[in-house]
Design an enzyme around this catalytic site. Structure first.
Site, short mmCIF file in Angstrom:
data_model
loop_
_atom_site.label_atom_id
_atom_site.label_comp_id
_atom_site.label_asym_id
_atom_site.label_seq_id
_atom_site.Cartn_x
_atom_site.Cartn_y
_atom_site.Cartn_z
N GLU A 74 0.88 -1.16 0.00
CA GLU A 74 0.00 0.00 0.00
C GLU A 74 0.93 1.22 0.00
O GLU A 74 1.77 1.33 0.89
CB GLU A 74 -0.84 -0.05 1.27
CG GLU A 74 -2.02 0.85 1.26
CD GLU A 74 -2.82 0.73 2.56
OE1 GLU A 74 -3.46 1.71 2.90
OE2 GLU A 74 -2.77 -0.33 3.23
N ARG A 106 4.11 -12.61 10.11
CA ARG A 106 4.89 -11.41 9.79
C ARG A 106 6.15 -11.35 10.64
O ARG A 106 6.25 -11.97 11.69
CB ARG A 106 4.05 -10.15 9.95
CG ARG A 106 3.51 -9.88 11.34
CD ARG A 106 2.87 -8.49 11.42
NE ARG A 106 1.91 -8.22 10.36
CZ ARG A 106 1.91 -7.10 9.63
NH1 ARG A 106 2.82 -6.17 9.83
NH2 ARG A 106 1.00 -6.90 8.70
N LYS A 164 3.64 1.05 9.95
CA LYS A 164 3.90 2.22 9.11
C LYS A 164 3.33 3.48 9.72
O LYS A 164 3.90 4.55 9.60
CB LYS A 164 3.29 2.01 7.72
CG LYS A 164 4.20 1.26 6.77
CD LYS A 164 3.67 1.31 5.36
CE LYS A 164 2.63 0.24 5.13
NZ LYS A 164 2.23 0.09 3.72
P1 ATP Z 1 1.86 -1.94 8.18
O1 ATP Z 1 1.04 -2.74 9.13
O2 ATP Z 1 3.26 -1.71 8.61
O3 ATP Z 1 1.19 -0.69 7.69
P2 ATP Z 1 0.92 -3.38 5.92
O4 ATP Z 1 0.75 -4.81 6.04
O5 ATP Z 1 -0.32 -2.58 5.96
O6 ATP Z 1 2.03 -2.90 6.93
P3 ATP Z 1 1.34 -3.30 3.11
O7 ATP Z 1 1.91 -2.21 2.31
O8 ATP Z 1 -0.08 -3.63 2.96
O9 ATP Z 1 1.68 -2.95 4.61
O10 ATP Z 1 2.24 -4.60 2.96
C1 ATP Z 1 2.62 -5.13 1.72
C2 ATP Z 1 2.94 -6.58 1.90
O11 ATP Z 1 3.97 -6.74 2.86
C3 ATP Z 1 1.74 -7.34 2.41
O12 ATP Z 1 1.65 -8.55 1.67
C4 ATP Z 1 2.04 -7.59 3.84
O13 ATP Z 1 1.46 -8.75 4.30
C5 ATP Z 1 3.57 -7.65 3.85
N1 ATP Z 1 4.10 -7.25 5.16
C6 ATP Z 1 3.85 -6.11 5.83
N2 ATP Z 1 4.46 -6.10 7.02
C7 ATP Z 1 5.13 -7.27 7.12
C8 ATP Z 1 5.96 -7.88 8.13
N3 ATP Z 1 6.23 -7.27 9.28
N4 ATP Z 1 6.47 -9.10 7.87
C9 ATP Z 1 6.22 -9.72 6.71
N5 ATP Z 1 5.45 -9.21 5.73
C10 ATP Z 1 4.90 -8.01 5.92
MG MG Z 2 -1.86 -3.68 4.31
#
Ligand code: ATP
Ligand code: MG
Length: 558
Positions: free
Chosen positions: A33, A259, A269
């Protein structure tokens, strides 16, 4: 292609799919995202998605999940592209956006309405959740659940046309208000949002929910295995429901993994953004941040991050990885490759009284004891040198092997020196340490078998290069800053000593350092130039990571 052997549970699923013929190829995607910079958790997901596809001769798409128009920014899109490339992966021409599919997604929504599987609801605010029920209580049907298909279609089209204000209506799937999985209780599919989108501008005033847009994006792109983090496990039935309800074949399979959480680090984030906005850090690329850009600026290499991702592996259970493992991976790589150098972080001047004025010796030192092929260099040695304030004590405890009034110490590669006098200013602060050297100890070799336990680094005063050296520590003082004790604020656990700046003296060679160079400053750790703040004549070095050994241990090895 021969099917490779599986080395984790996701690969087992893939091997099985390829063996049974359910799939003939592997196609994954990385779906960030664009609402922040990528962090080391994303790096794990990138290595997993791209790495898995590569292993099975498949492909990976980069898909920006831009379904939330208000929080997204082109700056983030650019940084994500840069970071994925830097990590060593290539999506070729397969860069997509969820917004590329808005028209198709809209048509799928109309189709569900026509099939009697979606309706326009008018419940507002709290009523939406009241009607949804709780984990222990079934929900109850919305009063609009049985709205006739034609009326739903008409309202949905007028939602798109911008006739209604935000929140007046929303489109939801008609599934089961008593379903044990709350996600299946008629979830929202589209909401009205009068926001300008960074790619589609003002074309749309209704936006699809992630849960609806994501499986469709996967299906449209021909994704075979849609890998995501554990929190989406309970959304999987919905993911499948949309695709089945729409009668789509060759459905992608969602697979969840745990994760990455790292000790003394925060991955959210939203919170990283708060650190940036409140200027707690220097920006998204602050070397203390767990962002990919922060790690890059700190001196981490893509290969060490990939190695880290590999070592932690993947699992189905959430856990916390020790940040020392990350430090280990970078250190291991740097130890093999980094050029050795000498630097003094807290300089005090040493004057060698029995050294002839104006005389200069060229001292030969090896560039990397781990790799003789890196050769050696010559450094000027003269009457005045800097040593680190830590390496001199006027009244030392027993077993202090560095310089002190009674003892002798080896200057790395140069000579043995003995302290003969200490000069101080009016406040009692040491200004100069006077020594004598033993001319017979050239090269730092003992002339008569007498033992000198301490070896310290030095920098010639006449040739020293000035630089700011930045030392980093963990950004948080709490092992798990995502779980602060009741009633306390996570911001209060930011480590006040996470950045320490030193005005250092460096050996001359370091004045020529380039951004690509990596150095081991003797006894201090691994360092590189700061890509943002270092300028010719105003050098800034970052400590990438400390040496493994505590001072006492490393002492024995130099
Ligand atoms: P945040 O919670 O930090 O905002 P998010 O999951 O909303 O992270 P995205 O941009 O949606 O962030 O993540 C893109 C991809 O990275 C998704 O497939 C997500 O599952 C993966 N991802 C995000 N954080 C992690 C993590 N800590 N470990 C492994 N994969 C992750
Ligand atoms: Mg997300």
């Amino acid at each position: 292609m021969q099917i490779p052997e599986a080395s984790n549970f996701i690969q087992e699923i893939i091997v099985n799919d390829l063996t049974t013929g359910k799939r003939t190829e592997v196609h994954t995607r990385f779906p960030p995202e664009p609402n922040g910079y990528l962090h080391i958790g994303h790096a794990k997901s990138i290595c997993l998605n791209f790495g898995t596809a590569l292993k099975f001769g498949g492909k990976t798409n980069l898909r920006f999940d831009d379904t939330n128009p208000t929080k997204e920014d082109v700056e983030y899109v650019d940084s994500i592209r840069e970071d994925v490339h830097w990590l060593g992966f290539d999506w070729e021409d397969r860069e997509y956006y969820a917004s590329d599919y808005y028209e198709q997604t809209y048509e799928f929504a109309e189709k569900l309405i026509q099939l009697g599987k979606a309706y326009v609801c008018e419940l507002q605010g709290d009523d939406v959740s009241t009607y949804r029920g709780t984990l222990t209580e079934a929900g109850k049907p919305s009063p609009w659940r049985d709205r006739p298909i034609e009326e739903n279609l008409d309202l949905f089209r007028r939602m798109r046309a911008g006739e209604f204000e935000e929140g007046r209506y929303f489109l939801r799937a008609k599934i089961d208000m008593a379903h044990p999985n709350m996600n299946m209780r008629d979830p929202a599919m589209y909401r009205i949002k009068k926001a300008t989108h960074h790619r589609t501008g003002d074309k749309w005033c209704i936006y699809p929910m992630y849960d609806f847009a994501h499986p469709l994006g996967d299906w449209i792109e021909g994704i075979t295995h849609s890998i995501c983090t554990l929190e989406f496990e309970a959304h999987r039935p919905l993911y499948d429901w949309f695709l089945i309800a729409l009668g789509l074949d060759n459905r992608p399979q969602q697979i969840e993994f745990a994760r990455l959480n790292l000790t003394y680090t925060m991955m959210s984030k939203r919170r990283l953004l708060e650190l940036v906005q409140n200027k707690v850090v220097m920006g998204w690329s602050d070397p203390r941040m767990p962002t990919v850009s922060g790690l890059r600026r700190r001196g981490y290499s893509p290969s060490s991050i990939r190695e880290f991702a590999d070592r932690i592996g993947i699992s189905k259970a959430d856990s916390m990885v020790d940040i020392n493992l990350l430090y280990f991976c970078i250190r291991e790589e740097l130890n093999a490759s980094a050029q050795r150098a000498m630097a003094v972080l807290d300089p005090i001047k040493v004057v060698i009284d029995n050294w002839q004025d104006g005389r200069e010796d060229m001292i030969e030192v090896e560039n990397n004891p781990e790799n003789p092929a890196q050769g050696s260099r010559r450094i000027s040695f003269g009457k005045e040198i800097y040593i680190d304030a830590e390496d001199f004590m006027e009244n030392p405890p027993k077993k202090y092997f560095r310089l002190h009034p009674e003892g002798e110490v080896r200057l790395k590669g140069a000579y043995f020196i003995k302290c003969v006098n200490v000069l101080k200013d009016a406040a009692g602060k040491i200004t100069e340490v006077h020594c004598t050297y033993d001319p017979a100890s050239r090269g730092g070799e003992s002339p008569d078998g007498r033992k000198v336990k301490g070896t310290i680094q030095w920098v010639s005063v006449a040739h020293a290069v000035d630089a700011e050296v930045r030392l980093f520590d963990n950004l948080f003082t709490l092992e798990n800053p995502a779980a602060v004790p009741e009633g306390q604020n996570w911001m209060d656990f930011v480590n006040p000593n996470s950045l320490v700046k030193k005005q250092a003296k460096l050996e001359p060679m370091l004045g020529e350092a380039t951004l690509a160079d990596r150095y081991q400053f003797m006894r201090l750790g691994y360092f590189c130039l700061d890509s943002e703040d270092s300028k010719p004549g105003n050098l800034v070095f970052n400590r990438t990571v400390e040496l493994k050994d505590s001072w006492g241990k490393s002492q024995a090895k130099v």
